[in-house]
Design an enzyme around this catalytic site. Structure first.
Site, short mmCIF file in Angstrom:
data_model
loop_
_atom_site.label_atom_id
_atom_site.label_comp_id
_atom_site.label_asym_id
_atom_site.label_seq_id
_atom_site.Cartn_x
_atom_site.Cartn_y
_atom_site.Cartn_z
CG ASN A 65 2.08 47.71 64.32
OD1 ASN A 65 1.89 46.73 62.95
ND2 ASN A 65 2.02 46.96 65.37
CE1 TYR A 72 11.04 36.00 59.03
CE2 TYR A 72 13.33 35.01 58.97
CZ TYR A 72 12.58 35.97 58.27
OH TYR A 72 12.59 36.89 58.41
N GLY A 109 2.71 46.17 57.78
CA GLY A 109 3.19 46.41 59.75
C GLY A 109 3.78 47.11 60.04
N1 LIG Z 1 14.62 41.74 63.20
C1 LIG Z 1 15.42 40.95 61.95
O1 LIG Z 1 16.34 40.44 62.39
C2 LIG Z 1 15.36 40.60 60.84
C3 LIG Z 1 15.86 40.10 59.60
C4 LIG Z 1 15.65 40.14 58.01
C5 LIG Z 1 14.35 40.53 57.82
N2 LIG Z 1 13.39 40.85 58.37
C6 LIG Z 1 11.91 41.41 58.04
O2 LIG Z 1 11.44 42.46 58.48
C7 LIG Z 1 10.19 43.00 58.40
C8 LIG Z 1 10.31 43.03 59.12
O3 LIG Z 1 9.68 43.09 60.43
P1 LIG Z 1 10.47 43.34 62.40
O4 LIG Z 1 11.90 43.03 62.01
O5 LIG Z 1 10.68 44.81 62.04
O6 LIG Z 1 9.71 42.84 63.18
P2 LIG Z 1 9.07 43.52 64.52
O7 LIG Z 1 8.93 44.34 64.86
O8 LIG Z 1 7.92 41.42 64.53
O9 LIG Z 1 7.24 43.77 62.96
C9 LIG Z 1 6.17 43.10 61.95
C10 LIG Z 1 5.13 43.73 61.95
O10 LIG Z 1 4.05 42.44 61.04
C11 LIG Z 1 3.08 42.61 60.89
N3 LIG Z 1 2.94 41.49 60.54
C12 LIG Z 1 2.35 40.01 61.90
N4 LIG Z 1 1.54 39.63 60.81
C13 LIG Z 1 0.84 40.04 60.23
C14 LIG Z 1 -0.72 39.71 59.95
N5 LIG Z 1 -0.75 39.36 59.49
N6 LIG Z 1 -1.12 41.01 58.81
C15 LIG Z 1 -0.35 42.44 59.49
N7 LIG Z 1 0.06 42.56 59.59
C16 LIG Z 1 1.34 41.78 60.48
C17 LIG Z 1 3.24 43.05 62.30
O11 LIG Z 1 1.57 43.96 63.32
P3 LIG Z 1 1.93 43.40 65.22
O12 LIG Z 1 2.29 44.02 65.93
O13 LIG Z 1 0.52 43.59 65.36
O14 LIG Z 1 2.80 41.83 65.34
C18 LIG Z 1 4.38 43.61 62.67
O15 LIG Z 1 3.83 45.11 62.59
C19 LIG Z 1 10.01 41.15 58.81
O16 LIG Z 1 8.94 40.57 56.80
C20 LIG Z 1 11.39 40.83 58.88
O17 LIG Z 1 10.50 38.72 58.18
C21 LIG Z 1 13.91 40.74 60.35
#
Ligand SMILES: NC(=O)c1ccc[n+]([C@@H]2O[C@H](COP(=O)([O-])OP(=O)(O)OC[C@H]3O[C@@H](n4cnc5c(N)ncnc54)[C@H](OP(=O)(O)O)[C@@H]3O)[C@@H](O)[C@H]2O)c1
Ligand SMILES: *[C@@H]1O[C@H](CO)[C@@H](O)[C@H](O)[C@H]1NC(C)=O
Ligand SMILES: *[C@@H]1O[C@H](CO)[C@@H](O)[C@H](O)[C@H]1NC(C)=O
Length: 308
Positions: free
Chosen positions: A43, A192, A41
């Site tokens: 991207n 989640y 992920g």
């Molecule tokens: N944001 C927060 O506040 C927060 C807090 C705690 C933990 N986290 C964790 O941090 C991590 C990164 O999240 P983020 O906040 O950066 O969110 P994000 O911007 O939504 O990024 C999530 C990434 O995961 C990819 N993804 C989703 N489903 C997938 C699949 N089936 N196969 C391959 N890739 C997939 C998405 O691809 P697409 O672009 O194609 O959808 C995107 O690149 C996650 O594990 C999240 O649980 C985030």
């Protein structure tokens, strides 16, 4: 007079929010020349910022993404911002276990090294199902990464010292795993939380089974981050959350700091199996440190993804 009060109150709120959002940066400036890193992920959001930072330190960065067009666009941006050309993407859909197997097969054929695996991709709470009929959160956040890591583990061991970093969330503490119903898909937020708790048990079990083999494992809570996760929700919800995110959440660049810290720091390596927040080890609730549950989840996951 009211005008003055308003200005003073606004300034106070501004500085309090700024203070609340103060976070540590990874101050270890070690380079990663010659290292190969996979970021799932990569991207968007935290993954993309991690990719930029690690490419900047000289690593070969492979972002593993489900959408080739988005991935291509992200690779261009990562190259531009990191001033590195050693960035590429490969197709991986964590919601499809055949796709995970194919990714690993072609990765192991094409690349000689794997030094750091960042299990970053994640779905927020949505009540959907994966291609293999697992609940979306459990299937993507946990099972997809479980299979991916297992298939890449031999290569990680060959390249020791190597690291596995898994993104989790401090909201793990609001739920427990139900082994009768690992595919729980009732309340979005709770699905989640459970998947993020599974990430913690998983990360600990990786540390346990690789102990003494030169592989270390880290679970990271990145903080609450202004990333792209709201794109899975309705416009109304997004507008509401946008305001909250703007006030209380930190930028993606800061969300990536603890991941970067776990990728480079010697200090972190002393705590394999640990949980990290804000560039330092943090304490988990006792139930989330239960080695028996971690082992049980590992074995259940092996059965679910058909790993002999
Ligand atoms: N944001 C927060 O506040 C927060 C807090 C705690 C933990 N986290 C964790 O941090 C991590 C990164 O999240 P983020 O906040 O950066 O969110 P994000 O911007 O939504 O990024 C999530 C990434 O995961 C990819 N993804 C989703 N489903 C997938 C699949 N089936 N196969 C391959 N890739 C997939 C998405 O691809 P697409 O672009 O194609 O959808 C995107 O690149 C996650 O594990 C999240 O649980 C985030
Ligand atoms: C899952 O991935 C495989 C391999 O990439 C692909 O052939 C298959 O069509 C995918 N399944 C679905 C339902 O998209
Ligand atoms: C998933 O469930 C649907 C409907 O219940 C079914 O049509 C489909 O074949 C199942 N897919 C798999 C991979 O088991």
């Amino acid at each position: 007079m009211y005008f003055l009060y308003t200005i003073i109150a606004s300034l106070a709120v501004f500085f309090i929010l700024k203070w609340l959002k103060k976070r540590r940066y990874c101050t270890d400036l070690r380079r990663l020349d010659g290292k190969t890193i996979i970021i799932t992920g990569g991207n968007s959001g935290i993954g993309k910022e991690t990719a930029i930072a690690l490419a900047m330190r000289g690593a070969r960065v492979i972002i593993a993404c489900r959408d080739p067009d988005k991935a291509e666009k992200a690779v261009r941006e990562i190259k531009l911002k990191s001033h590195s050309l050693n960035v590429l993407h490969m197709e991986l859909d964590l919601a499809n276990l055949s796709s995970v197997r194919e990714f690993c097969k072609s990765f192991l054929q094409r690349e000689k090294k794997l030094d750091i695996l960042v299990n970053n991709a994640g779905m927020p709470g949505v009540l959907e199902w994966t291609d293999n009929n697992f609940s979306m959160c459990f299937g993507v956040n946990h099972l997809g990464h479980f299979l991916l890591t297992n298939l890449l583990l031999p290569r990680l061991k060959e390249c020791a010292p190597s690291r596995v970093i898994t993104l989790t969330c401090s909201s793990y503490k609001y739920q427990k795993l139900d082994f009768q119903d690992l595919n729980y898909n009732q309340l979005p937020f709770f699905t989640y939380c459970r998947s993020k708790l599974a990430n913690i048990y998983f990360s600990q079990e990786v540390a346990r089974i690789t102990e003494g083999k030169g592989v270390t494992s880290y679970a990271v809570h990145p903080g609450f981050v202004q990333s792209g996760w709201t794109c899975h929700y309705s416009i109304l919800f997004r507008m509401l959350v946008q305001v909250i995110m703007w006030m209380f959440f930190v930028p993606c660049e800061i969300g990536a700091q603890t991941v970067i810290y776990c990728a480079v720091s010697d200090e972190a390596a002393k705590h394999s199996g640990g949980y990290f927040i804000d560039c330092r080890p943090a304490t988990l609730r006792p139930f989330a440190r239960d080695a028996a549950v971690a082992k049980k989840l590992w074995e259940a996951s092996e059965r679910l993804v058909n790993l002999a």
